[in-house]
Design a protein around this motif. Sequence first.
Motif, PDB file in Angstrom:
ATOM      1  N   ARG A   1      -4.360   6.032  -1.304  1.00 28.23           N
ATOM      2  CA  ARG A   1      -4.981   6.112  -2.631  1.00 28.23           C
ATOM      3  C   ARG A   1      -4.364   5.171  -3.653  1.00 28.23           C
ATOM      4  O   ARG A   1      -4.830   5.087  -4.780  1.00 28.23           O
ATOM      5  N   SER A   2      -3.303   4.463  -3.290  1.00 26.69           N
ATOM      6  CA  SER A   2      -2.600   3.613  -4.247  1.00 26.69           C
ATOM      7  C   SER A   2      -2.209   2.282  -3.611  1.00 26.69           C
ATOM      8  O   SER A   2      -1.537   2.257  -2.582  1.00 26.69           O
TER       9      SER A   2
ATOM     10  N   PHE B   1      -2.290  -2.994 -10.273  1.00 29.47           N
ATOM     11  CA  PHE B   1      -2.163  -1.638  -9.751  1.00 29.47           C
ATOM     12  C   PHE B   1      -3.558  -1.071  -9.549  1.00 29.47           C
ATOM     13  O   PHE B   1      -4.369  -1.066 -10.477  1.00 29.47           O
TER      14      PHE B   1
ATOM     15  N   GLN C   1       0.849  -1.182   0.000  1.00 34.89           N
ATOM     16  CA  GLN C   1       0.000   0.000   0.000  1.00 34.89           C
ATOM     17  C   GLN C   1       0.886   1.234   0.000  1.00 34.89           C
ATOM     18  O   GLN C   1       1.432   1.633   1.010  1.00 34.89           O
ATOM     19  N   LYS C   2       1.060   1.817  -1.189  1.00 37.41           N
ATOM     20  CA  LYS C   2       1.923   2.987  -1.360  1.00 37.41           C
ATOM     21  C   LYS C   2       1.383   4.191  -0.581  1.00 37.41           C
ATOM     22  O   LYS C   2       2.129   4.958  -0.011  1.00 37.41           O
TER      23      LYS C   2
ATOM     24  N   SER D   1      -5.797   2.346  -7.994  1.00 38.06           N
ATOM     25  CA  SER D   1      -5.694   3.730  -7.517  1.00 38.06           C
ATOM     26  C   SER D   1      -7.091   4.295  -7.260  1.00 38.06           C
ATOM     27  O   SER D   1      -8.062   3.931  -7.925  1.00 38.06           O
ATOM     28  N   TYR D   2      -7.150   5.169  -6.284  1.00 36.59           N
ATOM     29  CA  TYR D   2      -8.402   5.794  -5.859  1.00 36.59           C
ATOM     30  C   TYR D   2      -8.376   7.271  -6.221  1.00 36.59           C
ATOM     31  O   TYR D   2      -7.350   7.933  -6.100  1.00 36.59           O
ATOM     32  N   ARG D   3      -9.519   7.760  -6.663  1.00 37.45           N
ATOM     33  CA  ARG D   3      -9.694   9.196  -6.910  1.00 37.45           C
ATOM     34  C   ARG D   3     -11.021   9.620  -6.303  1.00 37.45           C
ATOM     35  O   ARG D   3     -12.006   8.897  -6.376  1.00 37.45           O
TER      36      ARG D   3
END
Length: 185
Positions: free
Chosen positions: A65-66, A79, A61-62, A81-83
């Motif tokens: 959001r990623s 991969f 978990q970067k 990603s959240y927006r």
Amino acid sequence: MKPSIIFMVFLILITISSCNDETILPKPKAMLRLEYERPSAQSIETDYFRFDSNKEAVVNQKSSRSIILEYPEMKATIFMSYRKVDDDIKNLISDAQKLSYEHAAKADGIRPRAYEDDLSKVYGAFFEVRGDAASQAQFYVTDSLNHFVTGSLYFKTRPNYDSIYPAAVYLQQDMGRIMESLRWK
């Protein structure tokens, strides 16, 4: 005369022994059969959503959001990603679809499938990519008001669809599970 009799007997024996119904055919080339264990789930949580993932995946978990799900055995990565939706849902959906169709040049085909879960307010689409494209699957999900998540599958190898097909199918099923289990916070 003795050598000619011996030669005739030898010739008759060879003829009799060679007359059977077995035909010798070359063996077909062997193909590697890849089978993966039935996946077991683990729950992954971020600040914005949670979902079930395959326990075989190494979760990195970067940020909130990623998320990167790595499958070392298959040399593959999903991969995610959240927006946050900020009155730009049409642009987010358009960008996600555009990203999926950018692989059309190398792909043999892209099969989109709509996804709807009215009870959990999760809506989206899954794109199965066939052929030697860089990404074998992509998805996006949203609640249409606040949240938007995208996911893409990549292999850490040159894309040869015939070779990665079993792993691609397995991971596409994992991506389907992610979409089906995703819940917003």
